[in-house]
Design a protein around this motif. Structure first.
Motif, PDB file in Angstrom:
ATOM      1  N   GLU A 179      -4.183  -7.411   7.276  1.00  0.00           N
ATOM      2  CA  GLU A 179      -3.531  -8.600   7.259  1.00  0.00           C
ATOM      3  C   GLU A 179      -2.551  -8.437   8.607  1.00  0.00           C
ATOM      4  O   GLU A 179      -1.909  -7.691   8.726  1.00  0.00           O
ATOM      5  CB  GLU A 179      -2.785  -8.779   6.249  1.00  0.00           C
ATOM      6  CG  GLU A 179      -2.002 -10.157   6.005  1.00  0.00           C
ATOM      7  CD  GLU A 179      -1.043 -10.245   4.817  1.00  0.00           C
ATOM      8  OE1 GLU A 179      -0.500 -11.496   4.709  1.00  0.00           O
ATOM      9  OE2 GLU A 179      -0.838  -9.319   4.179  1.00  0.00           O
ATOM     10  N   ALA A 205       0.680  -1.111   0.204  1.00  0.00           N
ATOM     11  CA  ALA A 205      -0.048  -0.045  -0.022  1.00  0.00           C
ATOM     12  C   ALA A 205       1.031   1.230  -0.021  1.00  0.00           C
ATOM     13  O   ALA A 205       1.958   1.120   0.690  1.00  0.00           O
ATOM     14  CB  ALA A 205      -1.134  -0.186   1.365  1.00  0.00           C
ATOM     15  N   GLY A 208      -1.178   4.725   4.387  1.00  0.00           N
ATOM     16  CA  GLY A 208      -1.886   4.107   5.551  1.00  0.00           C
ATOM     17  C   GLY A 208      -1.080   3.910   6.857  1.00  0.00           C
ATOM     18  O   GLY A 208      -0.037   4.886   7.060  1.00  0.00           O
ATOM     19  N   THR A 212      -1.090  -4.948   8.610  1.00  0.00           N
ATOM     20  CA  THR A 212      -0.759  -3.927   7.621  1.00  0.00           C
ATOM     21  C   THR A 212      -2.330  -2.949   7.503  1.00  0.00           C
ATOM     22  O   THR A 212      -3.117  -3.403   8.011  1.00  0.00           O
ATOM     23  CB  THR A 212      -0.555  -4.654   6.199  1.00  0.00           C
ATOM     24  OG1 THR A 212      -1.992  -5.734   5.849  1.00  0.00           O
ATOM     25  CG2 THR A 212       0.551  -5.778   6.420  1.00  0.00           C
ATOM     26  N   PRO A 213      -2.010  -1.781   6.626  1.00  0.00           N
ATOM     27  CA  PRO A 213      -3.130  -1.068   6.393  1.00  0.00           C
ATOM     28  C   PRO A 213      -4.155  -1.899   5.879  1.00  0.00           C
ATOM     29  O   PRO A 213      -5.688  -1.529   5.977  1.00  0.00           O
ATOM     30  CB  PRO A 213      -2.859  -0.002   5.407  1.00  0.00           C
ATOM     31  CG  PRO A 213      -1.119  -0.135   5.701  1.00  0.00           C
ATOM     32  CD  PRO A 213      -0.793  -1.494   6.059  1.00  0.00           C
ATOM     33  N   ASP A 214      -4.278  -3.156   5.274  1.00  0.00           N
ATOM     34  CA  ASP A 214      -5.256  -3.726   4.423  1.00  0.00           C
ATOM     35  C   ASP A 214      -5.678  -4.786   5.766  1.00  0.00           C
ATOM     36  O   ASP A 214      -6.960  -5.565   5.234  1.00  0.00           O
ATOM     37  CB  ASP A 214      -4.621  -4.557   3.777  1.00  0.00           C
ATOM     38  CG  ASP A 214      -4.080  -4.029   2.187  1.00  0.00           C
ATOM     39  OD1 ASP A 214      -4.699  -2.707   2.055  1.00  0.00           O
ATOM     40  OD2 ASP A 214      -3.347  -4.384   1.802  1.00  0.00           O
TER      41      ASP A 214
END
Ligand code: SF4
Length: 809
Positions: free
Chosen positions: A546, A523, A526, A542-544
């Motif tokens: 995960e 990314a 974030g 992570t920003p996602d």
């Protein structure tokens, strides 16, 4: 006008209210205020505990990075070792995480003993000693009640503090001025004792009780006396710090004063008496009986309440707190009306401080006299905030001499490492206060870890590029955001292994943990969450969304750790190729090294370290003690070896990997010279900061400013030493490599010797700078006597004529 509350940062704690001397100029026992008669002799346990609690709470409330506590008296040593130990322990324990204690004691020295020094060493207490000059000067006032001189005892005390094992405790001397003493004799007597600092104090006086002005000494005898000391001090190369003189220099350039007796800074000092009552500055004792009293005490009142006391507030008003004469005065920014107590005049019983100082004429003459002498800009130290500069603890003469000769052993370079760590801490604190970060989670965690896991915090703050970022931020670089503060906190937390969770911004597609590595998240922006675990394990969210176990679990290719090379002898070098702050050198940095490059670097560094150990052991010692990081740079133009140090990145050198290990050794030694010298220049002025002359540097076609010439000369000591050892290795042997080594040695010894003389003759070096040049000359001179074949001298001459040095210089 409503003013915000200014916190106290200095606390004078009276631990004993009697004295074993009977100095007739003492403001405690010989002036108007007699409150000491009613007070307990020794500070009690309850007062100490409560005072520590109040100071700790005040520091936490105001987010203070450091508080100074001065153990005072009477004579504080009369309180005895147990009481002093208890005081140190109480104050240290009460401070919040992230707030450092600067603990001092001001003594007349009579009772100072090795046992006290051992105690002060264990408890981190620095010692200031009162001494008025040579024996004649000191005996004028500083005597026992029976008239005996205290001079021998004081000299013995200072002698103790000058011993190598206690030298770090020696804070300086406090000298009260008597204009009937010979100023030059006083200066010289004090200088002989090698104090790090001397405070020259005006005798206490008011308009009601003016200072003595002996006939025949003119109308401004105190200014004349101080200016005579100033001239002697300058002539001697400023052998010690003098806050009065340095404050005049600083305030004339818009910087803050270093003493409450000059300048417009708000007073930040409060006095605690042995019975727990708070008082204003001790100097007010000279005004009238009860003048310093506040009516407030440590059991009933917080320090914020004390700060709101009208008497305290009056000393915090700066220009607004001065009378009309001072406000209109051309030197008011330097003078500030002098010491508050010296402005007192009783007017029909009312009494007022709304007057110029009783030393007004002296202060004006002193300030103008220093200005007329053309003072230089403040030099050493690093800028932090609002024009402040921080200068950490310095070097001993031996350490400076070692460095001047080109190298510097393990303990000397470690002293530089410690001073640089202190500067980075100060710069980080300044980033915090200039960025309005009172409630930053990252800062709070760093501060807490500093107390709970100091080694973890030292490791990340010792990272060369932590300071590089702080320097950019303080210089107002718009690209220097606050993300690195969270990165530093997260890296420290991972190292501490306590399970803390830190939110870290993603930058350039990665999460960065200085000294540890980077995690490529993909990314572009974030926030990632780093959660520490046992050992060096940690997870990243992570920003996602995960969650990845990054270390302490299966290897994840997105984690790119900092690789460390361990040449023989316990040296660990980080190959820094992930930290975005590493781009601090004058050449572009290389990208992440692939396996082949990593292998080549690893082999090259091991070989280079072996060569340095074998051929340049004096330089190798310093490298091992201070060089932590090699940052690979991109290759330069064909045929050119590229390397660079960065002034704000102590401990790192940038190098484009050269073709051979010997040249890598040469570049390491060369660049580390710049690193060491930069750290020395943070501690002391070696040259006149106002010198704008450009000097011919023998190895360059373009003239250089004085610092450039000094840096080049110092770096070329290592270069010449390197070629000297190569010449010795090839002694008498034929071949291109041997001839090259001899020609290089011939060239660089001549260049370096010439540059040393140019520096020494520049007229720009301070006394410390001249001493440094002497040290460099001591190293270069024997090289000039080494016989070399005519061909080598001829090759050197040709290179010199072409101003075409054969290696990077
Ligand atoms: S005391 Fe005198 S020299 Fe100082 S600011 Fe006031 S008027 Fe000026």
């Amino acid at each position: 006008m409503t003013r915000s509350l200014l916190p106290f940062t200095q606390f004078v704690v009276k631990v004993h209210s009697r004295c074993d001397l009977a100095c007739d100029h003492c403001y405690v026992y010989e002036h108007a205020d007699t409150s000491w008669r009613a007070r307990p002799k020794v500070i009690g346990d309850e007062v100490l505990a409560k005072a520590a609690e109040r100071i700790g709470a005040h520091a936490a409330e105001h987010g203070l990075a450091v508080v100074r506590v001065v153990l005072h008296g009477g004579e504080p040593l009369l309180a005895g070792p147990d009481r002093l130990r208890r005081a140190a322990g109480e104050f240290r324990a009460a401070l919040p995480p992230g707030c450092a204690l600067d603990l001092r004691i001001h003594t007349n020295g009579v009772l100072l003993s090795p046992a006290f020094c051992e105690l002060f060493d264990r408890e981190g207490i620095k010692v200031g000693v009162s001494l008025d000059g040579d024996r004649a000067a000191n005996d004028r006032h500083r005597r026992f009640a029976d008239g005996r001189s205290s001079h021998p005892q004081v000299l013995r005390a200072v002698g103790l503090l000058r011993r190598p094992e206690y030298r770090h405790l020696y804070a300086g001397l406090l000298c009260t001025i008597d204009v009937e003493n010979d100023p030059v004799a006083v200066h010289d007597a004090l200088a002989e004792l090698e104090p790090p600092a001397v405070d020259f104090l005006l005798p206490h006086a008011t308009w009601d009780q003016p200072p003595k002005r002996p006939a025949g000494l003119g109308s401004t005898p105190y200014a004349d006396w101080l200016l005579a000391v100033y001239d002697r001090w300058e002539e001697a190369g400023r052998p010690f710090a003098v806050r009065t003189f340095e404050s005049v220099h600083r305030t004339r350039h818009g910087l803050s004063s270093l003493t409450e007796s000059l300048g417009l800074e708000p007073a930040a000092l409060v006095v605690l008496e042995t019975d727990g009552s708070f008082e204003q500055a001790d100097s007010l004792k000279t005004a009238y009986d009860g003048a310093p009293a506040t009516g407030l005490d440590v059991f009933t009142h917080s320090l914020d309440e004390v700060a709101r006391h009208p008497g305290m507030a009056a000393r915090q008003l700066g220009l607004d707190g001065l009378g009309a004469t001072c406000r209109a005065c051309p030197v008011v920014r330097s003078c500030g009306g002098g010491l508050y107590a010296h402005r007192y005049r009783s007017e029909g019983g009312g009494g007022s401080f709304d007057n110029p100082s009783v030393f007004c004429g002296d202060l004006m003459t002193l300030i103008n006299g220093i200005a007329d002498r053309g003072e230089p800009l403040p030099g050493p130290g690093v800028p932090t905030q609002a024009g402040e500069r921080v200068v950490p603890a310095g070097l001993t003469d031996r350490q400076l001499d070692e460095l001047a000769r080109g190298h510097g052993g393990t303990d000397t370079v470690r002293a530089l490492v410690r001073s640089q760590l202190a500067l980075t801490r100060a710069m980080l604190a300044a980033v915090r206060s200039t960025s309005g970060l009172r409630s930053s989670a990252a800062w709070d965690l760093l501060a807490e870890l500093d107390s709970a896991a100091p080694a973890a915090v030292d490791a990340v703050l010792g990272h060369p590029y932590a300071r590089a970022w702080a320097a950019r931020r303080l210089a107002g670089d718009p690209a220097a955001g606050l993300g690195p503060l969270a990165e530093l906190a997260a890296a420290a937390a991972v190292r501490a292994g306590r399970g803390d969770q830190v939110a870290v911004p993603v930058r350039a597609g990665a999460l960065h943990l200085p000294t540890l590595g980077r995690f490529v998240v993909g990314a572009a922006a974030g926030e990632a969450l780093v959660t520490g675990g046992a050992g060096a394990g940690f997870t990243v969210r992570t920003p996602d969304g995960e969650t990845v176990t990054v270390a302490g679990g299966p290897a994840d290719p997105r984690w790119q750790p900092v690789r460390r090379i361990r040449p023989a002898g316990g040296w660990t070098l980080a190959l820094e190729d992930t930290d975005p702050q590493r781009d601090s050198h004058q050449w572009p940095v290389a990208d992440r090294l692939d396996d082949a490059e990593l292998m080549a670097w690893s082999g090259g560094l091991r070989e280079a370290a072996e060569l340095l150990d074998r051929d340049l052991p004096a330089y190798a010692q310093g490298l091992r003690a201070g060089l932590t990081t090699v940052t690979p740079l991109r290759a330069g133009p064909p045929g050119r070896d590229v390397s660079a140090a960065a002034r704000q990145a102590f401990g790192a050198v940038g190098i484009a990997r050269p073709a051979t290990a010997p040249i890598l050794a040469l570049l390491l030694a060369h660049e580390f010279q710049h690193v060491k010298l930069g750290a020395v220049l943070d501690l002391m002025d070696l040259y006149d900061q106002t010198d704008t002359t450009l000097y011919d540097a023998p190895w360059r076609p373009d003239p250089r400013p004085i610092e450039g010439l000094l840096q080049g000369t110092y770096a070329h000591l290592a270069v010449t030493a390197f070629w000297g050892t190569r010449t010795a290795i090839y002694d008498g042997l034929p071949g291109v490599a041997a001839e090259h080594a001899r020609a290089q040695f011939a060239l660089w010894r001549r260049y370096t010797a010439e540059a040393v003389e140019r520096l020494a003759g520049s007229g720009s070096l301070t006394a410390a700078g001249l001493r440094f040049a002497d040290g460099m000359r001591e190293t270069v001179s024997p090289w000039l006597a080494v016989p070399l074949p005519r061909a080598a001298e001829q090759a050197a001459r040709e290179a010199r004529e072409a101003r075409r040095p054969a290696t990077a210089g």
